[in-house]
Design an enzyme around this catalytic site. Structure first.
Site, PDB file in Angstrom:
ATOM      1  N   SER A   1      -7.527   5.788  12.563  1.00 36.73           N
ATOM      2  CA  SER A   1      -7.355   7.222  12.317  1.00 36.73           C
ATOM      3  C   SER A   1      -8.103   8.122  13.313  1.00 36.73           C
ATOM      4  O   SER A   1      -7.550   9.139  13.726  1.00 36.73           O
ATOM      5  CB  SER A   1      -7.763   7.561  10.888  1.00 36.73           C
ATOM      6  OG  SER A   1      -6.884   6.922   9.992  1.00 36.73           O
TER       7      SER A   1
ATOM      8  N   THR B   1      -9.361   5.806   2.020  1.00 41.31           N
ATOM      9  CA  THR B   1      -8.682   4.514   2.139  1.00 41.31           C
ATOM     10  C   THR B   1      -9.322   3.491   1.203  1.00 41.31           C
ATOM     11  O   THR B   1     -10.173   3.849   0.374  1.00 41.31           O
ATOM     12  CB  THR B   1      -8.632   4.046   3.613  1.00 41.31           C
ATOM     13  OG1 THR B   1      -7.796   2.906   3.698  1.00 41.31           O
ATOM     14  CG2 THR B   1     -10.016   3.694   4.157  1.00 41.31           C
TER      15      THR B   1
ATOM     16  N   LYS C   1      -8.694   4.764  -3.065  1.00 37.89           N
ATOM     17  CA  LYS C   1      -7.501   5.621  -3.214  1.00 37.89           C
ATOM     18  C   LYS C   1      -7.199   6.007  -4.667  1.00 37.89           C
ATOM     19  O   LYS C   1      -6.628   7.060  -4.917  1.00 37.89           O
ATOM     20  CB  LYS C   1      -6.273   4.937  -2.608  1.00 37.89           C
ATOM     21  CG  LYS C   1      -6.275   4.928  -1.089  1.00 37.89           C
ATOM     22  CD  LYS C   1      -4.937   4.421  -0.578  1.00 37.89           C
ATOM     23  CE  LYS C   1      -4.971   4.252   0.933  1.00 37.89           C
ATOM     24  NZ  LYS C   1      -3.671   3.943   1.494  1.00 37.89           N
TER      25      LYS C   1
ATOM     26  N   ALA D   1       4.903  -5.542  -5.173  1.00 35.45           N
ATOM     27  CA  ALA D   1       4.664  -4.503  -6.182  1.00 35.45           C
ATOM     28  C   ALA D   1       3.175  -4.155  -6.241  1.00 35.45           C
ATOM     29  O   ALA D   1       2.586  -4.017  -7.301  1.00 35.45           O
ATOM     30  CB  ALA D   1       5.175  -4.962  -7.541  1.00 35.45           C
ATOM     31  N   GLY D   2       2.583  -3.999  -5.060  1.00 33.88           N
ATOM     32  CA  GLY D   2       1.192  -3.572  -4.976  1.00 33.88           C
ATOM     33  C   GLY D   2       1.113  -2.067  -4.794  1.00 33.88           C
ATOM     34  O   GLY D   2       2.072  -1.340  -5.085  1.00 33.88           O
ATOM     35  N   GLY D   3      -0.019  -1.615  -4.291  1.00 34.02           N
ATOM     36  CA  GLY D   3      -0.236  -0.179  -4.104  1.00 34.02           C
ATOM     37  C   GLY D   3       0.777   0.430  -3.147  1.00 34.02           C
ATOM     38  O   GLY D   3       1.324   1.509  -3.394  1.00 34.02           O
ATOM     39  N   ALA D   4       1.057  -0.292  -2.053  1.00 35.68           N
ATOM     40  CA  ALA D   4       1.970   0.244  -1.044  1.00 35.68           C
ATOM     41  C   ALA D   4       3.382   0.377  -1.623  1.00 35.68           C
ATOM     42  O   ALA D   4       4.073   1.379  -1.398  1.00 35.68           O
ATOM     43  CB  ALA D   4       1.985  -0.666   0.176  1.00 35.68           C
TER      44      ALA D   4
ATOM     45  N   LEU E   1       6.362  -2.800   6.158  1.00 37.27           N
ATOM     46  CA  LEU E   1       5.211  -1.903   6.102  1.00 37.27           C
ATOM     47  C   LEU E   1       4.034  -2.417   6.924  1.00 37.27           C
ATOM     48  O   LEU E   1       3.035  -1.735   7.097  1.00 37.27           O
ATOM     49  CB  LEU E   1       4.790  -1.620   4.647  1.00 37.27           C
ATOM     50  CG  LEU E   1       5.411  -0.327   4.115  1.00 37.27           C
ATOM     51  CD1 LEU E   1       6.912  -0.429   4.031  1.00 37.27           C
ATOM     52  CD2 LEU E   1       4.844   0.066   2.780  1.00 37.27           C
TER      53      LEU E   1
HETATM   54  P1  ATR Z   1      -1.042  -3.139  -1.011  1.00 35.55           P
HETATM   55  O1  ATR Z   1      -1.940  -2.123  -1.567  1.00 35.55           O
HETATM   56  O2  ATR Z   1      -1.033  -3.200   0.500  1.00 35.55           O
HETATM   57  O3  ATR Z   1       0.337  -3.054  -1.525  1.00 35.55           O
HETATM   58  P2  ATR Z   1      -1.690  -5.264  -2.831  1.00 35.55           P
HETATM   59  O4  ATR Z   1      -1.768  -4.251  -3.892  1.00 35.55           O
HETATM   60  O5  ATR Z   1      -2.747  -6.294  -2.727  1.00 35.55           O
HETATM   61  O6  ATR Z   1      -1.645  -4.570  -1.402  1.00 35.55           O
HETATM   62  O7  ATR Z   1      -0.258  -5.970  -2.929  1.00 35.55           O
HETATM   63  C1  ATR Z   1       0.093  -7.076  -2.196  1.00 35.55           C
HETATM   64  C2  ATR Z   1       1.541  -7.468  -2.505  1.00 35.55           C
HETATM   65  O8  ATR Z   1       1.852  -8.644  -1.762  1.00 35.55           O
HETATM   66  C3  ATR Z   1       1.756  -7.826  -3.965  1.00 35.55           C
HETATM   67  O9  ATR Z   1       3.055  -7.450  -4.329  1.00 35.55           O
HETATM   68  C4  ATR Z   1       1.620  -9.350  -3.971  1.00 35.55           C
HETATM   69  O10 ATR Z   1       2.284 -10.006  -5.015  1.00 35.55           O
HETATM   70  P3  ATR Z   1       1.548 -10.277  -6.434  1.00 35.55           P
HETATM   71  O11 ATR Z   1       1.577  -8.983  -7.165  1.00 35.55           O
HETATM   72  O12 ATR Z   1       2.375 -11.315  -7.081  1.00 35.55           O
HETATM   73  O13 ATR Z   1       0.152 -10.749  -6.110  1.00 35.55           O
HETATM   74  C5  ATR Z   1       2.290  -9.679  -2.660  1.00 35.55           C
HETATM   75  N1  ATR Z   1       1.895 -11.000  -2.181  1.00 35.55           N
HETATM   76  C6  ATR Z   1       0.742 -11.334  -1.564  1.00 35.55           C
HETATM   77  N2  ATR Z   1       0.740 -12.649  -1.251  1.00 35.55           N
HETATM   78  C7  ATR Z   1       1.920 -13.175  -1.693  1.00 35.55           C
HETATM   79  C8  ATR Z   1       2.541 -14.458  -1.645  1.00 35.55           C
HETATM   80  N3  ATR Z   1       1.931 -15.500  -1.078  1.00 35.55           N
HETATM   81  N4  ATR Z   1       3.786 -14.590  -2.174  1.00 35.55           N
HETATM   82  C9  ATR Z   1       4.415 -13.552  -2.738  1.00 35.55           C
HETATM   83  N5  ATR Z   1       3.885 -12.317  -2.806  1.00 35.55           N
HETATM   84  C10 ATR Z   1       2.662 -12.099  -2.294  1.00 35.55           C
END
Ligand code: ATR
Length: 459
Positions: free
Chosen positions: A22, A67, A71, A134-137, A229
Site C-alpha cells: 500500500s 488489514t 478488518k 467462502a472466507g472473508g474475501a 483473487l
Molecule cells: P480470505 O479472508 O482471504 O478469504 P480465509 O477466510 O482464510 O481467507 O478463506 C480461505 C478460503 O480458502 C476458505 O474458503 C477455505 O475453505 P474452508 O472454509 O473450507 O477452510 C479455502 N481453502 C483453503 N485451503 C483449502 C483447501 N486445501 N481446499 C479447499 N478449500 C480451501
C-alpha cells in the site's frame, strides 16, 4: 514531496504490516498528484486496536486502511459505517468525518473488484456466477455480484456451513434467494453451461503455484471468464486452466490497485486521473513481480553500453544489449532489417522482444536502441521491464564520443553535429516521458555516474 507543517498522515493498521504494498501505491499517487500526504504502515496488536483508532483521530490522521487481522474488529471503533461494509462485515478503510468526531468505515476491497471487472468489460448482469471459497474475501465477492445484478451465485466451499452462513446473510440483505451454497465437491451439479468464476480461496498462492482448487477440465469448459483473487503469481494454475479451455482469465492485481485508489479518493476528496493510475500500476507490477531490472534509454553515444556494463558489474547483474539481441534473432544487421523489411517491421520486432523480456528478464541491465521508446507500446513495455534511466549528455559531448564511428549511418552525410542536435531535441521529450530518472553522463566520471545509477535505478 517535502514533509512540512501541512503534511497529512494516512496509513495502514494491521499485524503484520512489513510486506504491504500500500505505501508504494499511495505515496506514488501523492507524489504524482502533488498532494502533501504521507502513507505509513502501523503494526497494531488486537488489544490496542480501539486506542489506535482513537489516537489516530486525535493525531488528525486523515484516513487509515485496515488489514488482517483487524478488518472485523475495527467495526466497533468507527462512528459510522457504509452499507456495503456493514453487510460484508469487514472494513478496510477508515475515512475521517469531522462532524462525527471519528471515522466512517468502508469496504473498498469490494469496490475495487467492482471497478476492476467494469474496466475489463465483464458484465455480471443476469449471469451465473460461481465463487470458489467462502472466507472473508468471498463475502465481498458475493456482495459485489449481487450489486452487479448476477442472476444466480453458486457459493462453493470445502466447509459447507461457512458457505451456508454467508449465503443466508447475503440473501437476507438483498431480499433474494440468488445465492446458493454448495459443497465444493458438488460442483458437477451446476447445470448452467456458461458461468463466470471468482477464485476466492488461498489455493495456488505463491509459492504453491502448481495447486488449484478444482482440476476437472470439464468444469472449465463452462467458464467464460475466470477472476483469481490471487495476484501472485501473475498467472495462477486456475487462470491457466480457464485460458486453456477458451475463457478469459484475470488476476486481481487491479483490485489491489483500485481498492487503494478508491480509499485515496475518499480521503482526499479527489479523482485520481487514469494516466496516474496507469503509471502506478506499472510501478506496482514491478514491485509485486520483482522486476528488478534496470533499463537504459537515450541517444546514441549517451553511454548506455559503457555505463550500463559498469553498473551491471558493480551490482552483480547481467548486461544485455537489445540491439545485439535483435540482430541475433533476425540473423541480419539492423541496417539490413531496415533495408529489406522496413522500419515498421523493425519496431514490431522490438515490441516482440520487449514482450519476452517483460516476462522473463530478471536481474539485468538492459541497454536499448535509441529509437526503442518511439512506439508507445514499446515505451510501456520498457517501464514494465524495470526502472528506466535516461542517460544524457550535451550534443557536443555526444558528437565527440561518436564522431569516429563509421558504423553510424546518421553521421555519414554533411553536418553530422547539426543532425545530432536536431535529433536529440526531437527525442528528448520521448526519453523524458519513459524515464523514471535522468542520469547526466557528461562528466565521463565513471565512478560518480555508476553511483548515480545505483542510487536511483535500483528497485
Ligand atoms: P480470505 O479472508 O482471504 O478469504 P480465509 O477466510 O482464510 O481467507 O478463506 C480461505 C478460503 O480458502 C476458505 O474458503 C477455505 O475453505 P474452508 O472454509 O473450507 O477452510 C479455502 N481453502 C483453503 N485451503 C483449502 C483447501 N486445501 N481446499 C479447499 N478449500 C480451501
Amino acid at each position: 514531496m517535502e514533509i512540512n507543517g501541512h503534511t497529512r498522515l494516512i496509513g495502514l493498521i494491521g499485524n503484520p504490516v512489513e510486506h504491504t504494498l500500500s505505501p508504494v501505491i499511495h505515496n506514488n499517487i501523492s507524489k504524482r498528484m502533488g498532494i502533501n500526504s504521507v502513507y505509513v504502515p502501523f503494526q497494531v496488536e488486537t488489544e490496542g486496536l480501539q486506542d489506535a483508532v482513537k489516537g489516530a483521530y486525535e493525531l488528525n490522521v486523515l484516513g487509515m486502511n485496515v488489514t488482517v487481522p483487524h478488518k472485523n474488529d475495527v467495526m466497533e471503533s468507527v462512528v459510522a459505517i457504509d452499507d456495503a461494509a456493514n453487510a460484508i462485515g469487514a472494513v478496510n478503510t477508515l475515512v475521517r468525518v469531522e462532524e462525527l468526531h471519528g471515522y466512517k468505515g468502508y469496504n473498498t476491497d469490494m469496490l475495487g473488484l467492482q471497478r476492476q471487472i467494469r474496466e475489463d468489460d465483464v458484465s455480471l448482469r443476469d449471469e451465473t456466477v460461481v465463487i470458489l471459497g467462502a472466507g472473508g474475501a468471498a463475502k465481498a465477492v458475493v456482495y459485489m455480484c449481487l450489486l452487479e445484478g448476477a442472476k444466480r451465485i453458486y457459493l462453493l466451499n470445502r466447509t459447507l456451513p461457512k458457505a451456508k452462513e454467508i449465503a443466508k446473510g447475503m440473501n437476507e440483505a438483498f431480499a433474494t434467494d440468488a445465492v446458493v451454497p454448495m459443497e465444493l465437491k458438488s460442483y458437477t451439479q451446476i447445470e448452467e453451461d456458461k458461468v463466470i468464476v471468482f477464485q476466492a480461496t488461498s489455493i495456488g498462492l505463491s509459492p504453491n503455484v502448481e495447486q488449484v482448487v478444482l482440476e476437472d477440465k470439464a468444469f472449465y469448459k463452462k467458464v467464460t471468464v475466470g477472476v483469481d483473487l490471487i495476484y501472485n503469481p501473475a498467472e495462477t494454475k486456475f487462470m491457466q486452466l480457464v485460458e486453456e479451455a477458451g475463457g478469459k482469465a484475470y488476476n486481481a492485481l487491479k483490485m489491489l490497485l483500485y481498492q487503494a485508489v478508491i480509499a485515496y479518493e475518499l480521503w482526499h476528496d479527489v479523482k485520481v486521473p487514469k494516466d496516474i493510475i496507469d503509471e502506478v500500476y506499472v510501478e506496482l507490477k514491478r514491485r509485486v513481480y520483482k522486476k528488478d531490472n534496470i533499463v537504459l534509454v537515450g541517444f546514441m553515444g549517451s553511454g548506455k553500453t559503457t555505463f550500463g556494463k559498469a553498473c551491471a558489474k558493480s551490482l552483480s547483474m547481467e548486461f544485455l544489449d537489445a540491439d545485439e539481441y535483435i540482430v541475433k534473432r533476425a540473423g541480419k544487421s539492423i541496417p539490413k532489417i531496415f533495408e529489406e523489411d522496413g522500419e515498421e517491421a523493425f519496431r514490431t520486432l522490438e515490441t516482440q522482444i520487449l514482450q519476452e523480456f517483460s516476462k522473463n528478464l530478471c536481474n539485468t541491465v538492459l541497454a536499448t536502441g535509441g529509437g526503442m521508446p518511439l512506439r508507445k507500446e514499446n515505451a510501456r513495455l520498457l517501464r514494465e521491464i524495470g526502472r528506466v534511466g535516461y542517460l544524457t549528455a550535451t550534443p557536443k559531448e555526444i558528437y565527440e564520443r561518436v564522431k569516429e564511428d563509421t558504423n553510424r549511418p546518421l553521421l555519414q552525410g554533411e553536418n553530422p553535429f547539426g543532425k545530432i542536435c536536431d535529433m536529440m531535441k526531437q527525442r528528448k521529450p520521448i526519453y523524458e516521458q519513459v524515464a523514471d530518472v535522468i542520469i547526466d553522463t557528461n562528466s565521463n566520471d565513471m565512478e560518480a555516474i555508476v553511483e548515480d545509477m545505483k542510487v536511483h535505478l535500483r528497485l
